[in-house]
Scaffold this active site. Structure first.
Site, PDB file in Angstrom:
ATOM      1  N   SER A 288       0.845  -1.191   0.000  1.00 22.47           N
ATOM      2  CA  SER A 288       0.000   0.000   0.000  1.00 22.47           C
ATOM      3  C   SER A 288       0.884   1.246   0.000  1.00 22.47           C
ATOM      4  CB  SER A 288      -0.895   0.023   1.236  1.00 22.47           C
ATOM      5  OG  SER A 288      -1.467   1.310   1.365  1.00 22.47           O
TER       6      SER A 288
ATOM      7  N   HIS B 231      -1.097  -1.005  -4.331  1.00 22.47           N
ATOM      8  CA  HIS B 231      -2.412  -0.689  -3.752  1.00 22.47           C
ATOM      9  C   HIS B 231      -2.471   0.819  -3.474  1.00 22.47           C
ATOM     10  CE1 HIS B 231      -6.068  -1.669  -1.417  1.00 22.47           C
ATOM     11  NE2 HIS B 231      -5.638  -0.789  -0.519  1.00 22.47           N
TER      12      HIS B 231
ATOM     13  N   ASP C 105      -4.606   3.878  -1.995  1.00 17.37           N
ATOM     14  CA  ASP C 105      -5.705   4.199  -1.081  1.00 17.37           C
ATOM     15  C   ASP C 105      -6.226   5.607  -1.337  1.00 17.37           C
ATOM     16  OD1 ASP C 105      -6.073   1.867   0.601  1.00 17.37           O
ATOM     17  OD2 ASP C 105      -4.033   2.253   1.314  1.00 17.37           O
TER      18      ASP C 105
ATOM     19  N   MET D 271      -8.879   8.388  -0.340  1.00 17.20           N
ATOM     20  CA  MET D 271      -9.763   8.761   0.781  1.00 17.20           C
ATOM     21  C   MET D 271     -10.283  10.176   0.567  1.00 17.20           C
ATOM     22  SD  MET D 271      -7.615   7.260   3.992  1.00 17.20           S
ATOM     23  CE  MET D 271      -6.692   5.729   3.870  1.00 17.20           C
TER      24      MET D 271
ATOM     25  N   HIS E 238      -8.232   1.540  -4.299  1.00 15.70           N
ATOM     26  CA  HIS E 238      -9.211   1.277  -3.237  1.00 15.70           C
ATOM     27  C   HIS E 238      -9.893   2.596  -2.892  1.00 15.70           C
ATOM     28  CE1 HIS E 238      -9.700   0.061   1.311  1.00 15.70           C
ATOM     29  NE2 HIS E 238     -10.872   0.202   0.691  1.00 15.70           N
TER      30      HIS E 238
ATOM     31  N   MET F  50     -12.113   4.801  -0.924  1.00 20.34           N
ATOM     32  CA  MET F  50     -12.832   4.997   0.337  1.00 20.34           C
ATOM     33  C   MET F  50     -13.511   6.360   0.226  1.00 20.34           C
ATOM     34  SD  MET F  50      -9.841   3.416   2.720  1.00 20.34           S
ATOM     35  CE  MET F  50      -8.668   3.526   1.372  1.00 20.34           C
TER      36      MET F  50
ATOM     37  N   MET G 167     -11.998  -5.892   4.770  1.00 16.54           N
ATOM     38  CA  MET G 167     -11.161  -4.976   5.574  1.00 16.54           C
ATOM     39  C   MET G 167     -10.888  -5.605   6.946  1.00 16.54           C
ATOM     40  SD  MET G 167     -10.370  -2.256   3.812  1.00 16.54           S
ATOM     41  CE  MET G 167      -9.547  -1.387   5.153  1.00 16.54           C
TER      42      MET G 167
ATOM     43  N   GLY H 201      -9.221   4.032   6.768  1.00 20.35           N
ATOM     44  CA  GLY H 201      -8.888   5.430   7.046  1.00 20.35           C
ATOM     45  C   GLY H 201      -7.417   5.690   7.316  1.00 20.35           C
ATOM     46  N   PHE H 202      -6.739   4.732   7.912  1.00 20.33           N
ATOM     47  CA  PHE H 202      -5.344   4.971   8.304  1.00 20.33           C
ATOM     48  C   PHE H 202      -4.518   3.698   8.194  1.00 20.33           C
ATOM     49  CE2 PHE H 202      -8.052   7.994  10.408  1.00 20.33           C
ATOM     50  CZ  PHE H 202      -7.410   9.206  10.160  1.00 20.33           C
ATOM     51  N   GLY H 203      -3.246   3.873   7.876  1.00 21.34           N
ATOM     52  CA  GLY H 203      -2.312   2.761   7.935  1.00 21.34           C
ATOM     53  C   GLY H 203      -1.851   2.540   9.367  1.00 21.34           C
ATOM     54  N   GLY H 204      -1.174   1.423   9.582  1.00 15.04           N
ATOM     55  CA  GLY H 204      -0.528   1.171  10.875  1.00 15.04           C
ATOM     56  C   GLY H 204      -1.443   0.769  12.009  1.00 15.04           C
TER      57      GLY H 204
ATOM     58  N   ASP I  24      -6.939  -6.363   3.864  1.00 15.73           N
ATOM     59  CA  ASP I  24      -6.271  -5.053   3.917  1.00 15.73           C
ATOM     60  C   ASP I  24      -6.386  -4.510   5.330  1.00 15.73           C
ATOM     61  OD1 ASP I  24      -5.297  -2.501   3.435  1.00 15.73           O
ATOM     62  OD2 ASP I  24      -6.976  -1.879   2.158  1.00 15.73           O
ATOM     63  N   GLY I  25      -5.214  -4.272   5.938  1.00 19.64           N
ATOM     64  CA  GLY I  25      -5.189  -3.664   7.263  1.00 19.64           C
ATOM     65  C   GLY I  25      -4.489  -4.544   8.285  1.00 19.64           C
TER      66      GLY I  25
ATOM     67  N   SER J 176       2.468  -0.531   6.245  1.00 22.14           N
ATOM     68  CA  SER J 176       3.555  -0.290   7.197  1.00 22.14           C
ATOM     69  C   SER J 176       4.488  -1.491   7.334  1.00 22.14           C
ATOM     70  CB  SER J 176       2.992   0.133   8.557  1.00 22.14           C
ATOM     71  OG  SER J 176       1.944  -0.715   8.939  1.00 22.14           O
TER      72      SER J 176
END
Ligand code: DX5
Ligand code: ZN
Length: 258
Positions: free
Chosen positions: A23, A48, A50, A52, A81, A83, A171, A176-179, A205-206, A228
């Site tokens: 990502s 990937h 993202d 948003m 992706h 969002m 998901m 909304g956020f990585g990590g 993913d995630g 990450s």
């Protein structure tokens, strides 16, 4: 016509071939083309992307102009992706920018209001979602359908049964956020789909990392997004290999539920 083809299931495997998709959310955006080239050179299958909108999720990232810029620097499969609310507004722009796949959220395609997804049913396709799937294909793109962690996986079944989607994205964090931390119980949703659809691409993913991949692989996932864990590793190529090996081992041994 779609630009690049999708992985297939080979004899002796219980799912399509493994795809590892770093990502780029976790990359250095100021050096995006170099970061993407580095990942492809290290063995990434897809990139990937993202997207948003600050509305469907509480974060802002990037859109079609950046995909168009990136396309000039890479031939890689760009897995976008979305969002966003009203995903139908963006399909043509992503196609023009050079995306290969648009994955939109089932909840957003049901309508622009936060509660619209409550009208979705497991035994009947929602006309707006059907239109969205047709729209993505008509734009020459592969179709992905994403589910938030709280969305029951059965709601995706009517669209898969009608052959409208190439991939379902399960998901394993709140988008909304990585990590964020991997939710193992959400990865288990993939098992419901794998049991019914051996040839379906199932993306997770995630929070995917060497420490969590076995749970997702055992549930039948074959397309692995990791931000990450790959970009933050001292040896990202080794992480890509580890993720692929876990998925392939599960595909051969049939660890996925039957
Ligand atoms: C989250 C995004 C993910 C994110 C994953 O909303 O959809 O693709 O980049 O990041 P990690 O792998 O760090 O959880
Ligand atoms: Zn994503």
């Amino acid at each position: 016509m779609t630009r690049l083809s999708l992985p297939k299931r080979v004899d002796g495997h219980d799912r399509p071939q493994a795809v590892i998709a770093p990502s780029i959310l976790s990359s250095d955006f100021a050096r995006l083309a170099d970061e993407c080239k580095r990942m492809v050179d290290l063995g990434a299958d897809w990139l990937h992307v993202d997207v948003m909108d600050g509305h469907f999720v509480p974060n802002l990232t990037l859109g079609p102009p950046i995909v168009a810029s990136l396309r000039k620097h890479t031939d890689a499969f760009l897995d976008c992706h979305l969002m966003t609310t009203n995903p139908e507004l963006w399909v043509k722009d992503f196609a023009k920018a050079g995306a290969d796949m648009v994955t939109f959220h089932l909840e957003a395609a049901a309508g622009p209001e936060p509660d619209d997804w409550h009208s979705l049913r497991p035994d009947a396709a929602h006309p707006a979602v059907v239109d969205m799937c047709h729209g993505v294909r008509a734009a020459g793109l592969h179709v992905g359908l994403a589910l938030r962690p709280a969305t029951p996986v059965e709601l995706a079944v009517p669209y898969i049964e009608q052959g409208l989607v190439d991939m379902v994205l399960v998901m394993t964090v709140e988008p909304g956020f990585g990590g964020q931390s991997f939710m193992a119980d959400k990865a288990a949703k993939a098992a419901v789909l794998r049991k019914k659809f051996p040839d379906l691409l199932i993306q997770v993913d995630g929070g995917l990392a060497p420490s969590t991949i076995d749970r997702a692989a055992a549930a039948g996932a074959n397309v692995i997004v990791a931000g990450s864990a790959i970009f933050g590793a001292p040896d990202p190529g080794a992480v890509i290999r580890q993720l692929r090996e876990s998925v392939t081992a599960a595909a051969i041994s049939g660890k996925a539920p039957h």
